[in-house]
Structure formats: structure tokens, C-alpha cells
Design an enzyme around this catalytic site. Structure first.
Site, mmCIF file in Angstrom:
data_model
loop_
_atom_site.group_PDB
_atom_site.id
_atom_site.type_symbol
_atom_site.label_atom_id
_atom_site.label_comp_id
_atom_site.label_asym_id
_atom_site.label_seq_id
_atom_site.Cartn_x
_atom_site.Cartn_y
_atom_site.Cartn_z
ATOM 1 C CB SER A 1 12.007 29.812 84.014
ATOM 2 O OG SER A 1 13.357 29.843 83.597
ATOM 3 C CE1 TYR B 1 15.806 31.626 95.032
ATOM 4 C CE2 TYR B 1 15.207 33.733 94.084
ATOM 5 C CZ TYR B 1 15.851 32.998 95.046
ATOM 6 O OH TYR B 1 16.553 33.635 96.012
ATOM 7 C CB THR C 1 14.347 20.187 87.850
ATOM 8 O OG1 THR C 1 13.586 21.353 88.104
ATOM 9 C CG2 THR C 1 14.193 19.254 89.024
ATOM 10 C CG ASP D 1 14.905 26.695 83.901
ATOM 11 O OD1 ASP D 1 14.513 25.512 83.899
ATOM 12 O OD2 ASP D 1 14.438 27.581 84.637
ATOM 13 C CD1 TRP E 1 16.325 35.392 85.636
ATOM 14 C CD2 TRP E 1 18.261 36.001 86.604
ATOM 15 N NE1 TRP E 1 16.612 34.475 86.604
ATOM 16 C CE2 TRP E 1 17.798 34.822 87.211
ATOM 17 C CE3 TRP E 1 19.453 36.562 87.047
ATOM 18 C CZ2 TRP E 1 18.479 34.194 88.248
ATOM 19 C CZ3 TRP E 1 20.147 35.947 88.076
ATOM 20 C CH2 TRP E 1 19.651 34.767 88.665
ATOM 21 C CG ASN F 1 11.344 36.226 82.391
ATOM 22 O OD1 ASN F 1 10.383 35.564 82.770
ATOM 23 N ND2 ASN F 1 11.228 37.466 81.957
ATOM 24 C CG ASP G 1 12.459 22.076 84.868
ATOM 25 O OD1 ASP G 1 13.251 22.782 84.212
ATOM 26 O OD2 ASP G 1 12.033 22.397 85.986
#
Ligand code: NAG
Ligand code: NAG
Length: 410
Positions: free
Chosen positions: A104, A144, A288, A101, A108, A106, A285
Site C-alpha cells: 500500500s 483493507y 502480508t 507495507d 495513516w 499511504n 508484499d
């Protein structure tokens, strides 16, 4: 439900850049839509409702629900994310499907300590089985868009293809509210945005790859496959540009704000309508799936579609109208990027063909004003190069259908 099956991910190697095949799944939005649950979902995931309902569940130190604002209003709410690849974490490796992505920063994955329903259905990281794991001791929360995820940060080895990053910070979510992630067919997210977007002071995976000299060039490139019914979603190429994936030349545009991959658009034309006439900002992005723009701009562009509501996503169009629909053109860096109806309309063959605009209204602001989001609908037409070395984005016309070459490589 054949799309539930996680397809074996093969890694193709070339020099010191690596190919990560992307796999396509149905988006959460589509699954909810098919079950006629989308409106209900959006109603219950209004952020106020969410905050009221779940505040009491949080330990006090993570109670600060961040302002809905510049960076915290997370664009990719993952409802529309649909391309995933595989990574592994730990020693011995534990495997996860993640969304790569660029919206963003991070990494996780769910924690084995997570008891939320969403976690039960996914791969969960078992830190106690990894000899290379070390806890960082701080917690993180990630908004989010409509919900919030919380967890703890740790460090471990992360492997993507044959590249292993040591000491990578990542989040293990211990609480995943709501049904968003229950329905997701990915386990976690691997953010490819700039460090300024990272929560909890984590250094993003791609930055660590650069620092640890694991890449030939500080560049990654993305090919998105537009065949809507195929599971072959495309490819993430880490460490360079795959010149076989585009035709013509690459046009570059500077990153105007280093958080998202944000660029300046000179104008956008649709039929005789020009929006963003004096320029506007857009983010590129991969997390998306649609193209998204400010509500007021979309109202101007689609006067005959009063049903286009903020955040409600795709609107239906009569498939018979495809041949008469106008082109949608983005002028970026003096170059026109044109999407024809067949590029921006998503067509699904169900009982009968259903056509939807791959364009939706969303209000997200940056310090430079309202943002447009160039998601997968745009990226499917244009091969996209994310160049951290020169802080610029390159676009070229995608070349699809290289499947025959791939099968001869393994
Ligand atoms: C990954 O594999 C390729 C091809 O075998 C190799 O050239 C490259 O150096 C490897 N990268 C790393 C980081 O080991
Ligand atoms: C869009 O921007 C380009 C580059 O500045 C310019 O040449 C073109 O005339 C503009 N188009 C419209 C419709 O304003």
C-alpha cells in the site's frame, strides 16, 4: 501476554542509510484462531455485511465504497501482518508503531478524535499538540480487503530513524470499524508502494524522502527474520543495500506494473505440479505474512487438502510429514527460488507442535491476471531490495543471525 509489550526500538545508524529494526507480534489471524473466533470474524467481515452495517455511519461525501477491483481490493488486510517498526510524527514528536507495507502507499495512524474501539487501544495522533501540523481538509477512505477505514488528511513532519521528512501527507483515521484493528499491535501503516496506489492524492513517504534528497540511494531493503518465536523480526534498511544481510549475488527483476511492487514469475513448481506454467504476476508484499496464490492454482497444488478454502488462510499439516514435503520453487527472471518445507511451513510450539502451511488461497486480480503474493514467508528466505531508481526488485539469499554484531554497535 508478553507480546503485548511494545519493545523499545533502537535505531542503528550507518552513513546516510538507516536501519529500522522490525519487531514481530502475533498476527490478528492467529489471535482470532486461538480464541476460535476466526470463522465468526470472517463471516461478519464479509464486505457486503460490512457495507450494509456501516453505510449509515459515513458522512455522505465519503459514501462511495470503492469497487472491489484492481487496486482497491487491498491485499494486505493486515490480519497477517506481523512486523512493525517505530516512527514519529509532529513537533514535538509523537511516536507510533507502524507496519512497513510494500502493498500500500499511504501513511495513516489513528486520530485523537477517533472514538472507535480500535482507536482507544492505540496511540492516537494529537494534531493540536504539534506546531508543525497543517490540515489538508480532505477525507480519505482505505479499503483493507474486508473493511474500510476512514479519516482526514493532514501534513506534518515524519521521522524515521534520523531521517525527517517535512510536509508529509498522512491520514488520521477517525473511524476504524470492526475488530481488526482492535486486535492489532500496531497503530498504523506506512505504505512503501508506488504513488499510483496512494489514496487522497498523498505523496508517499518514500517519494518525499527521494524528493527531499534524504537518502543516499532511492532504494530500501528488507530482511525478515524467520525465527518464529523471536521478537526480532528483521530490519528495514532505508537508502541502500545492507551487504552484510545476504550471501551470494543479487538477482534483479523489473517491476512490471508500478503500483504494488509487481513482478513477473515464469512458473511455479510444487511436487510434480507446475502452476503458472506460462507465467503469471506476483507482488512482493511485506505487509502480508504468507505466500498467497489464486484458488484454482492452490487446488491443483494441494489436491489432498480439500479444506483449503478461499480466504481462510493457513491449513494444518502433520508436523511428522515435514521431511517428505516437496520443495516449492518460483522461477523469476530465469532464477529458481526454492523454499523447502521448513521455509514454507510455520511451526508453533504450543502444548504440542502445530504446523501450518504458510501458503493461502486468495483471489486478487490485476490487469495482468490473477496475482500471487510473495509475503514474509518468501521474504524470510530471500533478502529483498526495492529499487525505485531502476524500478526493479532484487533478491539474494538472506543471511540471518547477525545479532552479535548489532549488540556491539550501540
Ligand atoms: C543519519 O545519521 C547518519 C550517521 O550519523 C548520518 O551519516 C546521516 O547523514 C544522517 N541522515 C540524515 C538525513 O540526517
Ligand atoms: C520454468 O521457466 C524456466 C524459465 O523460462 C524454464 O527454463 C523452465 O523449464 C520452466 N519449468 C517448467 C517446469 O516449465
Amino acid at each position: 501476554m508478553k507480546w503485548l509489550v511494545i519493545v523499545l526500538v533502537l535505531i542503528y545508524l550507518t552513513e546516510s542509510a538507516i536501519r529500522i529494526p522490525l519487531i514481530r507480534f502475533k498476527t490478528i489471524r492467529r489471535i482470532l484462531g486461538e480464541r476460535n473466533k476466526l470463522e465468526e470474524f470472517l463471516l461478519h467481515h464479509n464486505s457486503d455485511t460490512f457495507a450494509r452495517k456501516y453505510n449509515s455511519c459515513y458522512p455522505s461525501e465519503v459514501l462511495m465504497i470503492r469497487d472491489v477491483g484492481v487496486t482497491s481490493e487491498h491485499l494486505s488486510n493486515y490480519m497477517d501482518a506481523q512486523y512493525y517498526g517505530e516512527i514519529s510524527i509532529g513537533t514535538p514528536p509523537q511516536t507510533f508503531a507502524v507496519v512497513f507495507d510494500t502493498g500500500s502507499s499511504n501513511l495513516w495512524v489513528p486520530s485523537s478524535y477517533c472514538v472507535s474501539e480500535a482507536c482507544q487501544l492505540h496511540q492516537r495522533f494529537q494534531s493540536f499538540f504539534s506546531s508543525s501540523y497543517s490540515p489538508r481538509g480532505n477525507s480519505f477512505t482505505i479499503r483493507y480487503g474486508t473493511g474500510q477505514l476512514m479519516g482526514v488528511l493532514g501534513k506534518d513532519k515524519v521521522t524515521i530513524g534520523n531521517i525527517t521528512v517535512n510536509g508529509q501527507e498522512f491520514g488520521e483515521s477517525v473511524y476504524e470499524p470492526g475488530s481488526t484493528f482492535t486486535l492489532a499491535h500496531f497503530d498504523g501503516i506506512l505504505g512503501l508502494g508506488y504513488p499510483s496506489l496512494a489514496e487522497g492524492g498523498a505523496i508517499p513517504v518514500f517519494d518525499r524522502m527521494m524528493y527531499q534528497n534524504l537518502l543516499e540511494e532511492p532504494i530500501f531493503s528488507v530482511l525478515i527474520n524467520r525465527e518464529a518465536d523471536s521478537e526480532n523480526g528483521g530490519e528495514l534498511f532505508l537508502g541502500g543495500i545492507d551487504h552484510s544481510r545476504y550471501t551470494g549475488s543479487i538477482n534483479w527483476v523489473s517491476v512490471s506494473q508500478k503500483g504494488y511492487w509487481q513482478i513477473e514469475v515464469q512458473n511455479i513448481t510444487f511436487r510434480n505440479t507446475v502452476v503458472c506454467r506460462n507465467g503469471c504476476s506476483a507482488i512482493v508484499d511485506t505487509g502480508t505474512s504468507l505466500i498467497a496464490g489464486p484458488y484454482t492454482s492452490l487446488r491443483t497444488m494441494f489436491p489432498d487438502h480439500p479444506e483449503m478454502e478461499l480466504g481462510m488462510g493457513e491449513i494444518i499439516v502433520d508436523c511428522k510429514k515435514l521431511p517428505v514435503l516437496p520443495d516449492l520453487t518460483f522461477t523469476i527472471g530465469g532464477v529458481e527460488y526454492t523454499l523447502e518445507a521448513e521455509d514454507y511451513i510455520k511451526k508453533f510450539q504450543e502444548e504440542k507442535a502445530v504446523c501450518l502451511y504458510g501458503i493461502q488461497a486468495i483471489n486478487v486480480y490485476s490487469s495482468k491476471g490473477p496475482l500471487w503474493i510473495l509475503g514474509d514467508v518468501f521474504l524470510a528466505k530471500f533478502y529483498t531490495i526495492f529499487d525505485r531508481g531502476n524500478d526493479r526488485v532484487g533478491f539474494a539469499k538472506s543471511r540471518h543471525s547477525l545479532d552479535s554484531r548489532e549488540s556491539t554497535e550501540d
